[in-house]
Write a protein that holds these residues in place. Sequence first.
Motif, short mmCIF file in Angstrom:
data_model
loop_
_atom_site.label_atom_id
_atom_site.label_comp_id
_atom_site.label_asym_id
_atom_site.label_seq_id
_atom_site.Cartn_x
_atom_site.Cartn_y
_atom_site.Cartn_z
N TYR A 177 24.76 -16.46 -0.25
CA TYR A 177 25.36 -17.16 0.88
C TYR A 177 24.90 -18.61 1.01
CZ TYR A 177 27.15 -12.76 2.88
OH TYR A 177 27.83 -11.59 3.10
N VAL A 178 23.93 -19.04 0.22
CA VAL A 178 23.28 -20.34 0.47
C VAL A 178 23.64 -21.33 -0.63
CG1 VAL A 178 21.10 -21.53 0.86
CG2 VAL A 178 21.39 -19.16 1.66
N TYR A 179 23.97 -22.54 -0.20
CA TYR A 179 24.25 -23.64 -1.11
C TYR A 179 23.34 -24.82 -0.78
CZ TYR A 179 28.65 -21.39 -2.50
OH TYR A 179 29.59 -20.52 -2.98
N ALA A 180 23.00 -25.59 -1.82
CA ALA A 180 22.36 -26.89 -1.62
C ALA A 180 23.45 -27.94 -1.56
CB ALA A 180 21.40 -27.19 -2.75
N ARG A 181 23.32 -28.87 -0.62
CA ARG A 181 24.30 -29.94 -0.47
C ARG A 181 23.64 -31.10 0.25
NH1 ARG A 181 30.46 -29.06 1.87
NH2 ARG A 181 31.31 -30.98 1.00
N ASN A 182 24.02 -32.30 -0.09
CA ASN A 182 23.42 -33.48 0.53
C ASN A 182 24.21 -33.86 1.77
OD1 ASN A 182 22.16 -35.90 1.16
ND2 ASN A 182 23.35 -37.05 -0.36
N LEU A 183 23.83 -33.32 2.90
CA LEU A 183 24.44 -33.68 4.17
C LEU A 183 23.55 -34.70 4.88
CD1 LEU A 183 25.52 -30.14 5.45
CD2 LEU A 183 26.63 -31.66 3.82
N LEU A 184 24.18 -35.55 5.66
CA LEU A 184 23.43 -36.61 6.33
C LEU A 184 22.33 -36.04 7.21
CD1 LEU A 184 23.30 -39.68 6.65
CD2 LEU A 184 24.93 -39.50 8.53
N ASN A 221 38.19 -15.35 6.52
CA ASN A 221 36.97 -15.47 7.31
C ASN A 221 35.78 -15.40 6.35
OD1 ASN A 221 35.50 -15.84 9.64
ND2 ASN A 221 35.81 -13.78 10.44
N HIS A 222 34.73 -16.15 6.62
CA HIS A 222 33.59 -16.16 5.70
C HIS A 222 32.38 -16.81 6.35
CE1 HIS A 222 35.10 -20.24 5.16
NE2 HIS A 222 36.20 -19.80 4.56
N LEU A 223 31.29 -16.83 5.59
CA LEU A 223 29.99 -17.33 6.07
C LEU A 223 29.28 -18.03 4.92
CD1 LEU A 223 27.26 -17.26 7.80
CD2 LEU A 223 26.93 -14.98 6.84
N HIS A 224 28.62 -19.15 5.22
CA HIS A 224 27.65 -19.70 4.28
C HIS A 224 26.65 -20.56 5.02
CE1 HIS A 224 30.33 -23.24 4.42
NE2 HIS A 224 29.38 -23.96 3.83
N LEU A 225 25.51 -20.79 4.40
CA LEU A 225 24.46 -21.64 4.94
C LEU A 225 24.16 -22.73 3.93
CD1 LEU A 225 24.10 -18.86 6.52
CD2 LEU A 225 21.76 -19.62 6.93
N LEU A 226 23.61 -23.84 4.42
CA LEU A 226 23.33 -24.99 3.57
C LEU A 226 21.89 -25.46 3.75
CD1 LEU A 226 26.60 -26.88 4.49
CD2 LEU A 226 26.11 -25.99 2.22
N VAL A 227 21.31 -25.88 2.64
CA VAL A 227 20.03 -26.59 2.66
C VAL A 227 20.22 -27.88 1.90
CG1 VAL A 227 18.64 -24.49 2.85
CG2 VAL A 227 19.19 -25.38 0.58
N ASN A 228 19.30 -28.80 2.04
CA ASN A 228 19.47 -30.10 1.41
C ASN A 228 19.25 -30.02 -0.09
OD1 ASN A 228 18.03 -33.11 0.79
ND2 ASN A 228 19.93 -33.09 1.93
N GLY A 229 20.07 -30.75 -0.84
CA GLY A 229 19.96 -30.81 -2.28
C GLY A 229 21.29 -31.21 -2.89
N SER A 230 21.41 -31.07 -4.22
CA SER A 230 22.68 -31.28 -4.92
C SER A 230 23.28 -32.66 -4.65
CB SER A 230 23.68 -30.18 -4.52
OG SER A 230 24.78 -30.12 -5.39
N TYR A 231 22.45 -33.70 -4.75
CA TYR A 231 22.92 -35.07 -4.55
C TYR A 231 23.87 -35.46 -5.68
CZ TYR A 231 19.29 -35.89 -0.99
OH TYR A 231 18.51 -35.84 0.14
N THR A 291 20.85 -32.96 7.11
CA THR A 291 19.80 -32.25 6.38
C THR A 291 18.94 -33.21 5.57
OG1 THR A 291 21.24 -31.80 4.48
CG2 THR A 291 21.18 -30.15 6.24
N ARG A 292 19.49 -34.37 5.23
CA ARG A 292 18.70 -35.35 4.49
C ARG A 292 17.76 -36.13 5.39
NH1 ARG A 292 22.59 -38.41 2.72
NH2 ARG A 292 22.24 -40.35 3.86
N LEU A 293 18.23 -36.49 6.59
CA LEU A 293 17.46 -37.40 7.45
C LEU A 293 16.43 -36.70 8.33
CD1 LEU A 293 20.18 -39.94 8.64
CD2 LEU A 293 18.55 -40.17 6.77
#
Length: 447
Positions: A371-378, A299-309, A380-382
């Motif tokens: 807990y936070v990662y940057a990732r390029n999700l559709l 079991n775990h938790l994380h959050l994402l913000v836009n980035g890391s293309y 969060t990008r749009l």
Amino acid sequence: MTKFAISTDEAMTTDVARRTFPHSAFGIVSSFIFLLCSLALHAAHNISVLGSKPRWDVLEHYQQTITRDEFAHLVNDVYCTHGFAPDLIEINDKTAQILKNREGQKFFTLRFATRTEDRKPVPRLWRPAKSLPAATREKPLSGLKIALDPGHLGGNWAKMEERWFKVGDSKPVQEGDLTLRVARMLATRLRKLGAKVSFVRNSVEPITTKRPDDFRELARKILIKNGVPQPRADVLDPTDPAKEQTIRWQSEILFYRYSEIRRRAALVNFKLHPDLVLCLHFNAEGWGDPNSPTLTDINHLHLLVNGSYLAEELEFDDERFEMIRRLLSRAYDEELPLADTVALAMARETGLPPYQYPTTNSTTKVGTSGYVYARNLLATRLYRCSVVYCEPYVMNGKDVFARIQAGDYEGRRNINGVERKSIFCEYADSVADGLVEYYSKARRRGD
């Protein structure tokens, strides 16, 4: 978490994870075959799947709103952490040259502000916390416009998305239904705190008017480009790995991933105009056969913000444009401290440890919470505002599964020997607490 297309932990970056490996496993088992095929399919225009030709002239509004050092930091440390082809972005002392289209060798010239104090105001429709009017202790979120985006689809659509599993005679677990329940509970809490709340999705149904059959021809072309000269029309056996090479399977991805999320983005950007979008999800580990799933102790938790293309993603003209527009809007300056604050509130409430991505192929850890990662999700990008993407709880974890089966209830109940709130109440309360903490500190207060 997705079929064979361009994902996120949900529409992951260039949305390429196999949906048979839910959520957290996506970045590890990503299939770049689809990405390569989409590159070939759209080479003439360099546009990603179902994307639009970018309007580079819009970026003229951002001239001299950022210094060279600020721009270089965001490019190198936030958005392009995996590198990029040297001809895409050239940062000079006074300007940045950004490639608009390699075939035409056309560039957009961004002029930097000479000094921080000389920066022009950043044009945007959303408001950061410091720009909100004063709030009271009783209504700490007064005036804040929040759009809630419950991830995925519910009801009969859940099986198509493979966000569904069932253990014996228990109630099916469908992520789209779970996220919608959390969103409705959270909306009630946020409104009591003064926020103006809207929904990106408020039913089990899709937002897009398109359906899989609308994408059959595009799916066929994708498969042919991907080395399947005579693709089968339909999936005959859901457990057959060759289903990925069927028109039906590919057209479903184009429907529920690309078309649906792009339609949600249009709703956010042109109708709702929120200051913040909260994308609400549940996580999962690989569960195998959804009719006889594997339950885990994880079991775990994380959050994402836009980035890391990814470098491959930046080759698309529209993704490169969307990244630059997002960078210049300074959404990251708001997203990261907000995500860190919400993450710590969720961690306190849930007791969950941070998820650790086994590789850094598609993510970059950011912030101070762990807990936070940057990732390029559709999504969060749009979405043209601050976006925080929540991924708590492993749905096929033994403890989480028991809590989901218990449903919602008042007060606390003994689940697996521990007195707990309902999992839905816990999720909603923890997010609301994090928002109150962040906005109470970051905005002016009028007591």
